[in-house]
Design a protein around this motif. Structure first.
Motif, mmCIF file in Angstrom:
data_model
loop_
_atom_site.group_PDB
_atom_site.id
_atom_site.type_symbol
_atom_site.label_atom_id
_atom_site.label_comp_id
_atom_site.label_asym_id
_atom_site.label_seq_id
_atom_site.Cartn_x
_atom_site.Cartn_y
_atom_site.Cartn_z
ATOM 1 N N ASN A 177 0.984 -1.175 0.024
ATOM 2 C CA ASN A 177 -0.084 0.094 0.075
ATOM 3 C C ASN A 177 0.905 1.175 0.117
ATOM 4 O O ASN A 177 0.191 2.274 0.209
ATOM 5 N N ILE A 178 2.220 1.134 -0.167
ATOM 6 C CA ILE A 178 2.953 2.271 -0.283
ATOM 7 C C ILE A 178 2.537 2.980 -1.674
ATOM 8 O O ILE A 178 2.735 4.050 -1.837
ATOM 9 N N GLU A 179 2.110 1.803 -2.576
ATOM 10 C CA GLU A 179 1.819 2.076 -3.942
ATOM 11 C C GLU A 179 0.356 3.422 -3.984
ATOM 12 O O GLU A 179 0.223 3.965 -4.993
ATOM 13 N N VAL A 180 -0.052 3.245 -2.666
ATOM 14 C CA VAL A 180 -1.468 4.147 -2.524
ATOM 15 C C VAL A 180 -0.688 5.628 -2.736
ATOM 16 O O VAL A 180 -1.629 6.483 -3.033
ATOM 17 N N LEU A 181 0.294 5.858 -2.209
ATOM 18 C CA LEU A 181 0.898 7.242 -2.393
ATOM 19 C C LEU A 181 1.073 7.759 -3.784
ATOM 20 O O LEU A 181 0.629 8.693 -4.455
ATOM 21 N N GLU A 182 1.512 6.523 -4.850
ATOM 22 C CA GLU A 182 1.459 7.171 -6.124
ATOM 23 C C GLU A 182 0.033 7.267 -6.649
ATOM 24 O O GLU A 182 -0.336 8.185 -7.531
ATOM 25 N N ILE A 183 -0.844 6.352 -5.997
ATOM 26 C CA ILE A 183 -2.374 6.492 -6.656
ATOM 27 C C ILE A 183 -2.990 7.685 -6.281
ATOM 28 O O ILE A 183 -3.512 8.523 -7.218
ATOM 29 N N ILE A 184 -2.544 8.183 -4.961
ATOM 30 C CA ILE A 184 -3.074 9.550 -4.499
ATOM 31 C C ILE A 184 -2.570 10.743 -5.341
ATOM 32 O O ILE A 184 -3.366 11.609 -5.879
ATOM 33 N N ILE A 185 -1.281 10.728 -5.667
ATOM 34 C CA ILE A 185 -0.689 11.791 -6.630
ATOM 35 C C ILE A 185 -1.246 11.742 -8.056
ATOM 36 O O ILE A 185 -1.581 12.940 -8.274
ATOM 37 N N ASP A 186 -1.258 10.674 -8.610
ATOM 38 C CA ASP A 186 -1.817 10.540 -9.962
ATOM 39 C C ASP A 186 -3.149 10.810 -9.904
ATOM 40 O O ASP A 186 -3.646 11.490 -10.712
ATOM 41 N N GLY A 187 -3.930 10.574 -8.895
ATOM 42 C CA GLY A 187 -5.435 10.872 -8.835
ATOM 43 C C GLY A 187 -5.796 12.372 -8.637
ATOM 44 O O GLY A 187 -6.668 13.055 -9.253
ATOM 45 N N ILE A 188 -4.859 13.077 -7.960
ATOM 46 C CA ILE A 188 -5.202 14.523 -7.723
ATOM 47 C C ILE A 188 -4.521 15.305 -8.788
ATOM 48 O O ILE A 188 -5.267 16.412 -9.393
ATOM 49 N N PHE A 189 -3.261 14.734 -9.410
ATOM 50 C CA PHE A 189 -2.843 15.653 -10.336
ATOM 51 C C PHE A 189 -3.031 15.260 -11.733
ATOM 52 O O PHE A 189 -2.639 15.802 -12.726
ATOM 53 N N GLY A 190 -3.791 14.052 -11.805
ATOM 54 C CA GLY A 190 -3.857 13.594 -13.487
ATOM 55 C C GLY A 190 -2.837 12.925 -14.086
ATOM 56 O O GLY A 190 -2.972 12.739 -15.228
ATOM 57 N N THR A 191 -1.863 12.556 -13.030
ATOM 58 C CA THR A 191 -0.648 11.903 -14.003
ATOM 59 C C THR A 191 -0.923 10.321 -13.908
ATOM 60 O O THR A 191 -2.071 9.803 -13.518
ATOM 61 N N HIS A 192 0.016 9.484 -14.372
ATOM 62 C CA HIS A 192 -0.145 8.267 -14.630
ATOM 63 C C HIS A 192 1.104 7.681 -14.172
ATOM 64 O O HIS A 192 2.080 7.735 -14.890
ATOM 65 N N ARG A 193 1.175 6.647 -13.140
ATOM 66 C CA ARG A 193 2.540 6.084 -12.551
ATOM 67 C C ARG A 193 3.456 7.275 -12.465
ATOM 68 O O ARG A 193 4.688 7.201 -12.992
ATOM 69 N N ILE A 194 3.261 8.141 -11.702
ATOM 70 C CA ILE A 194 4.226 9.152 -11.417
ATOM 71 C C ILE A 194 5.607 8.700 -10.856
ATOM 72 O O ILE A 194 6.749 9.468 -11.224
#
Length: 435
Positions: A81-98
């Motif tokens: 669930n460390i990857e949740v950090l990546e999901i949160i950033i991608d979700g907020i900023f519209g990126t994909h696999r930041i």
């Protein structure tokens, strides 16, 4: 229009974390209903306990099979669930696999590959746990009925769904699979979707992505209502746990002062007590309800994992007595939750509901069955102390209600009159040697 998904994601995140924070606030309020305890001593030992017991799972692995499985699930679930950090950033900023933009491709691939292997290990461990709970005849699980049994299974189902969504998300992510780094497990799942169009794969990947983050938020908020609250509370519970020798029982200051006064040959029995001594006299001796317990005991109740190790080690329970240390902790938590709901329903004030922990939840028979051997305390993997609650409630029975069993009253009378538990004069105590 392009920012609508980001806005929806942010609102979902705020709602999920906000509801969780609201429940944490209630949790802290309920714990603070207990008496304050000074746990500022022995900080080095407390940090050591937290590192070995809470983080290192040292007491959990004393039972190797379940201990190893728990370590896999705990470590795997947390790390994945460390990857949740990546999901949160991608979700907020519209990126994909930041993460690919920040980390070297090899490092990112190693991390995701590790997560995928851990996800499979977690799935295997969860299946074994489910079998142990529902198929294998393990008494400490078999005795759980109703919500406690269902709660354990619900968490296992949660973990299965979240791990599967994680692997599905990776398997249907075309750019990630084309990367060829980190798809250690998902590369074998990707061929299942070989007949799908790129648009369909993208839809499945996005669906799994959304369901994964929603699932994490639901899981986070479910913890408050579940025995798995120990995921969050195990660390403070172990840190605040007693560092005294297990055989040491605490004494009431007022009673200790009274005994010292009785034993002082120079003391005036008719002298008025000092003001400080008067201040130390508690309003109630012992505990009959959760508000009479201390904050660490209430934290213990919320931290209980309901694993049943304490009960399976309890000699009283093993000989057929009613006592179950696990039930003591579950009853304390249930009563505390009930008191919290009472406060919520009455604008922040507790109104007497005619109930209490002693009698309505825990019986005298259970309390007096305890041998005070500390087997339950030693067995608990997160340093919970059921014995302290039992002793406080016994203290209430003896000192407030004079409700000790006849055998105990006889023994205490003999000690008072004869200086020994036996019903004969001190001068006759050694007569047995002449027989």
């Amino acid at each position: 229009m392009e920012y609508i998904p980001n806005i929806i994601f942010a609102l979902l995140l705020i709602a999920g974390i906000g509801y969780f924070a609201r429940n944490v606030k209630k949790l802290i309020r309920n714990i603070k209903l207990g008496h304050e305890v000074d746990a500022s001593d022995n900080k080095a030992e407390r940090w050591k306990n937290m590192a070995y017991i809470a983080l290192g799972q040292s007491k959990m692995v004393k039972r190797p099979v379940s201990g190893l499985l728990h370590v896999i699930v705990y470590v795997g679930f947390v790390i994945i669930n460390i990857e949740v950090l990546e999901i949160i950033i991608d979700g907020i900023f519209g990126t994909h696999r930041i993460g690919l933009s920040i980390l070297p491709e090899s490092v990112y691939g190693f991390l995701i590959g590790t997560f995928e292997v851990l996800a499979v290990l977690v799935l295997l461990a969860v299946l074994v746990f489910w079998a142990r709970r529902n198929i294998v005849n393990i008494q400490r699980f078999k005795s759980l009925k109703g919500w406690p049994k269902n709660d354990g299974n619900i968490i296992l189902y949660f973990e299965v769904v979240l791990m599967c969504l994680f692997l599905l998300m990776n398997a249907t992510d075309i750019p990630f699979q084309d990367l060829g780094a980190g798809n250690v497990i998902s590369q074998f799942i990707a061929p299942w979707f070989s007949g799908f169009s790129p648009e369909a794969l993208h839809t499945i990947e996005r669906g799994a992505w959304w369901l994964h983050i929603v699932g994490i938020l639901v899981f986070l908020n479910y913890l408050y209502f579940s025995k798995h609250l120990h995921i969050l509370l195990a660390f403070p519970n172990v840190y605040l746990g007693s560092v005294e020798p297990k055989g040491k029982l605490n004494n009431l200051e007022a009673v200790t002062a009274e005994v010292k006064l009785m034993m002082d040959p120079d003391a005036d029995p008719y002298a008025a007590p000092a003001e400080s001594a008067e201040d130390e006299v508690p309003a109630k001796f012992g505990a009959s309800d959760v508000m009479d317990l201390n904050q660490i005991q209430l934290l213990n109740a919320y931290t209980c994992t309901e694993c049943g190790r304490c009960t399976s080690e309890c000699p009283a329970n093993l000989t057929g007595k009613k006592l179950s240390p696990r039930k003591i902790m579950m009853d304390t938590r249930d009563r505390l939750v009930e008191v919290g709901k009472n406060i919520d329903a009455n604008n922040g004030v507790f109104k007497d509901d005619g109930k209490q922990l002693l009698g309505d939840y825990i019986t005298n028979e259970e309390l007096w069955a305890c041998t005070t051997c500390n087997a339950c305390v030693e067995a608990c993997p997160v340093s919970i102390d059921p014995l302290s609650i039992i002793m406080d409630m016994r203290r209430y029975l003896v000192m407030e209600q004079s409700a000790a069993p006849m055998e105990l009253n006889t023994m205490m009378s003999n000690i008072e009159n004869n200086g020994a538990p036996w019903p004969y004069n001190q001068m006759d105590r050694l007569n047995w040697k002449d027989e």
